[in-house]
Design a protein around this motif. Structure first.
Motif, PDB file in Angstrom:
ATOM      1  N   PRO A 184       0.824  -1.214   0.000  1.00  0.00           N
ATOM      2  CA  PRO A 184       0.000   0.000   0.000  1.00  0.00           C
ATOM      3  C   PRO A 184       0.854   1.260   0.000  1.00  0.00           C
ATOM      4  O   PRO A 184       1.992   1.265   0.503  1.00  0.00           O
ATOM      5  N   ASN A 185       0.327   2.318  -0.552  1.00  0.00           N
ATOM      6  CA  ASN A 185       1.033   3.598  -0.549  1.00  0.00           C
ATOM      7  C   ASN A 185       1.343   4.031   0.875  1.00  0.00           C
ATOM      8  O   ASN A 185       0.490   3.948   1.769  1.00  0.00           O
ATOM      9  N   GLY A 186       2.580   4.498   1.063  1.00  0.00           N
ATOM     10  CA  GLY A 186       2.973   5.048   2.360  1.00  0.00           C
ATOM     11  C   GLY A 186       3.426   4.039   3.385  1.00  0.00           C
ATOM     12  O   GLY A 186       3.980   4.408   4.416  1.00  0.00           O
ATOM     13  N   GLU A 241       3.404   9.269  -6.635  1.00  0.00           N
ATOM     14  CA  GLU A 241       4.245  10.239  -7.331  1.00  0.00           C
ATOM     15  C   GLU A 241       5.711  10.174  -6.921  1.00  0.00           C
ATOM     16  O   GLU A 241       6.589  10.568  -7.679  1.00  0.00           O
ATOM     17  N   GLU A 242       6.002   9.692  -5.707  1.00  0.00           N
ATOM     18  CA  GLU A 242       7.374   9.722  -5.196  1.00  0.00           C
ATOM     19  C   GLU A 242       7.567   8.613  -4.184  1.00  0.00           C
ATOM     20  O   GLU A 242       6.671   8.317  -3.393  1.00  0.00           O
ATOM     21  N   TRP A 243       8.744   8.002  -4.232  1.00  0.00           N
ATOM     22  CA  TRP A 243       9.113   6.983  -3.254  1.00  0.00           C
ATOM     23  C   TRP A 243      10.195   7.534  -2.332  1.00  0.00           C
ATOM     24  O   TRP A 243      11.059   8.297  -2.763  1.00  0.00           O
ATOM     25  N   GLN A 244      10.138   7.127  -1.061  1.00  0.00           N
ATOM     26  CA  GLN A 244      11.241   7.375  -0.134  1.00  0.00           C
ATOM     27  C   GLN A 244      12.047   6.078  -0.004  1.00  0.00           C
ATOM     28  O   GLN A 244      11.485   5.023   0.279  1.00  0.00           O
ATOM     29  N   ILE A 245      13.334   6.189  -0.245  1.00  0.00           N
ATOM     30  CA  ILE A 245      14.237   5.041  -0.163  1.00  0.00           C
ATOM     31  C   ILE A 245      15.089   5.195   1.087  1.00  0.00           C
ATOM     32  O   ILE A 245      15.700   6.252   1.305  1.00  0.00           O
ATOM     33  N   VAL A 246      15.154   4.135   1.886  1.00  0.00           N
ATOM     34  CA  VAL A 246      15.831   4.200   3.185  1.00  0.00           C
ATOM     35  C   VAL A 246      16.977   3.201   3.249  1.00  0.00           C
ATOM     36  O   VAL A 246      16.800   2.018   2.919  1.00  0.00           O
ATOM     37  N   PHE A 247      18.135   3.671   3.665  1.00  0.00           N
ATOM     38  CA  PHE A 247      19.271   2.833   4.023  1.00  0.00           C
ATOM     39  C   PHE A 247      19.338   2.851   5.542  1.00  0.00           C
ATOM     40  O   PHE A 247      19.629   3.889   6.150  1.00  0.00           O
ATOM     41  N   HIS A 248      19.043   1.709   6.152  1.00  0.00           N
ATOM     42  CA  HIS A 248      18.754   1.640   7.583  1.00  0.00           C
ATOM     43  C   HIS A 248      19.875   0.923   8.327  1.00  0.00           C
ATOM     44  O   HIS A 248      20.355  -0.141   7.886  1.00  0.00           O
ATOM     45  N   ASN A 249      20.283   1.488   9.455  1.00  0.00           N
ATOM     46  CA  ASN A 249      21.408   0.929  10.210  1.00  0.00           C
ATOM     47  C   ASN A 249      21.091  -0.402  10.887  1.00  0.00           C
ATOM     48  O   ASN A 249      21.972  -1.248  11.052  1.00  0.00           O
ATOM     49  N   GLU A 298      14.715   6.851  13.485  1.00  0.00           N
ATOM     50  CA  GLU A 298      15.931   7.457  14.026  1.00  0.00           C
ATOM     51  C   GLU A 298      17.158   6.596  13.741  1.00  0.00           C
ATOM     52  O   GLU A 298      18.292   7.071  13.856  1.00  0.00           O
ATOM     53  N   GLU A 299      16.937   5.343  13.370  1.00  0.00           N
ATOM     54  CA  GLU A 299      18.048   4.462  13.025  1.00  0.00           C
ATOM     55  C   GLU A 299      18.369   4.499  11.530  1.00  0.00           C
ATOM     56  O   GLU A 299      19.240   3.763  11.069  1.00  0.00           O
ATOM     57  N   ASP A 300      17.684   5.349  10.782  1.00  0.00           N
ATOM     58  CA  ASP A 300      17.998   5.497   9.360  1.00  0.00           C
ATOM     59  C   ASP A 300      19.385   6.093   9.196  1.00  0.00           C
ATOM     60  O   ASP A 300      19.743   7.053   9.879  1.00  0.00           O
ATOM     61  N   ALA A 301      20.157   5.535   8.274  1.00  0.00           N
ATOM     62  CA  ALA A 301      21.448   6.124   7.927  1.00  0.00           C
ATOM     63  C   ALA A 301      21.281   7.178   6.845  1.00  0.00           C
ATOM     64  O   ALA A 301      21.981   8.191   6.828  1.00  0.00           O
ATOM     65  N   LEU A 302      20.322   6.941   5.948  1.00  0.00           N
ATOM     66  CA  LEU A 302      20.102   7.861   4.830  1.00  0.00           C
ATOM     67  C   LEU A 302      18.710   7.614   4.273  1.00  0.00           C
ATOM     68  O   LEU A 302      18.260   6.473   4.171  1.00  0.00           O
ATOM     69  N   ARG A 303      18.054   8.708   3.895  1.00  0.00           N
ATOM     70  CA  ARG A 303      16.739   8.616   3.254  1.00  0.00           C
ATOM     71  C   ARG A 303      16.728   9.577   2.076  1.00  0.00           C
ATOM     72  O   ARG A 303      17.050  10.756   2.218  1.00  0.00           O
ATOM     73  N   ILE A 304      16.378   9.065   0.897  1.00  0.00           N
ATOM     74  CA  ILE A 304      16.324   9.899  -0.297  1.00  0.00           C
ATOM     75  C   ILE A 304      14.950   9.755  -0.954  1.00  0.00           C
ATOM     76  O   ILE A 304      14.198   8.821  -0.656  1.00  0.00           O
ATOM     77  N   HIS A 305      14.635  10.673  -1.852  1.00  0.00           N
ATOM     78  CA  HIS A 305      13.368  10.665  -2.569  1.00  0.00           C
ATOM     79  C   HIS A 305      13.636  10.430  -4.053  1.00  0.00           C
ATOM     80  O   HIS A 305      14.513  11.070  -4.642  1.00  0.00           O
ATOM     81  N   VAL A 306      12.889   9.519  -4.652  1.00  0.00           N
ATOM     82  CA  VAL A 306      13.019   9.255  -6.089  1.00  0.00           C
ATOM     83  C   VAL A 306      11.622   9.148  -6.696  1.00  0.00           C
ATOM     84  O   VAL A 306      10.648   8.838  -5.997  1.00  0.00           O
ATOM     85  N   LYS A 307      11.544   9.390  -7.987  1.00  0.00           N
ATOM     86  CA  LYS A 307      10.263   9.288  -8.692  1.00  0.00           C
ATOM     87  C   LYS A 307      10.192   7.952  -9.418  1.00  0.00           C
ATOM     88  O   LYS A 307      11.097   7.599 -10.176  1.00  0.00           O
ATOM     89  N   PRO A 308       9.125   7.186  -9.201  1.00  0.00           N
ATOM     90  CA  PRO A 308       8.988   5.911  -9.913  1.00  0.00           C
ATOM     91  C   PRO A 308       8.675   6.141 -11.385  1.00  0.00           C
ATOM     92  O   PRO A 308       8.098   7.165 -11.762  1.00  0.00           O
TER      93      PRO A 308
END
Length: 274
Positions: free
Chosen positions: A48-50, A90-98, A113-123
């Motif tokens: 599901p979205n989100g 419209e947009e995905w959040q991609i997470v690199f998690h510790n 709070e344990e995310d190392a990096l979160r970016i936004h990309v368009k599918p």
């Protein structure tokens, strides 16, 4: 009992320049299901979205970088991370998690709070259909690659970059402090030539390789390309002819053709510049 997996495990190892990316994930199949967003009847689809998604099935997907990396232009230290995604239309959040210990997506145990990096990309909506979820790499060069996720008609592309120049510079300094061989000098010269860097220094290194290691078709091949980069076409042609002669002796037809094509091109450039 050990039984066949509905979403079989897969492991990818991709070299990029002097770095390596390793991904371990399980590959679910669509099986006629609505994958992302809502079904035609308005009910939520499989993802599901989100809602957090484990980027695959079963255990959380793990990605390992052997050196520091830039993801979408943002720094991420080398190491192993769990990959998560929060898809939207419209947009995905991609997470690199510790935290790599969660089963699947972690759900209630997932902590942003344990995310190392979160970016936004368009599918990207594609015409062709990918039945089984696939992670792959494309547009690979010495300094980066594009990581693609394909499932159903959706593709998500994530740019990955490495500072290969700095990594290789450290190697050069270390090797030159030891006992450099002809191959050492050749590898330095070839890297500089491929990257269009320091042609005068590259020429000195390849000359050292020839002086120390003798004549080889690949030494003279690289020497010809460096000379051409310095606009010394006559010298480049002579070096290329030597490479052809040596390559013919070893049956390396592809190098003969490469050199012949370059000679034709350099002769044209010589005529144009007169």
């Amino acid at each position: 009992m050990n039984h066949p997996k509905a979403s079989p495990f897969s492991k990818i190892e991709q070299e990029v320049g002097l770095s390596k990316i390793t991904i371990e994930y399980s590959r679910p199949s669509a099986k006629g299901r609505t994958l992302f967003g809502n079904q035609p009847n308005g009910e939520p689809g499989l993802v599901p979205n989100g809602r957090i998604w484990r980027v695959g099935a079963n255990e959380s997907t793990k990605i390992t970088f052997s050196t520091d990396v830039l993801i979408g232009g943002r720094k991420l230290p080398k190491g192993t991370y769990a990959l998560y995604a929060f898809p939207e239309e419209e947009e995905w959040q991609i997470v690199f998690h510790n935290n790599t210990t969660h089963w699947g997506d972690g759900r209630a145990n997932y902590n942003a709070e344990e995310d190392a990096l979160r970016i936004h990309v368009k599918p990207i909506q594609k015409q062709d259909f990918q039945e089984t979820f696939l992670i792959s790499f494309d547009d690979i060069d010495h300094n980066g690659a594009i990581m693609n996720w394909n499932w159903g008609n959706i593709q998500v592309s994530i740019p990955i970059q490495f500072d290969t120049k700095s990594i290789f510079k450290e190697q050069i300094n270390a090797e030159l402090l030891n006992t450099p061989t002809a191959q050492t000098y050749y590898e330095i010269a070839r890297y500089y030539q491929e990257q269009g860097l320091k042609p005068k220094e590259a020429l000195g290194y390849v000359d050292s390789a020839i002086s120390m290691g003798g004549d080889t078709y690949y030494f003279h091949r690289v020497r010809s390309l460096i000379l051409a980069a310095l606009n010394k076409y006559e010298a480049a042609i002579k070096a290329s002819i030597i490479s052809i002669e040596l390559a013919e002796k070893e049956g390396k037809d592809e190098f003969v053709r490469l050199n012949q094509n370059d000679i034709r091109r350099w002769k044209t450039l010589q005529s144009t510049n007169k």
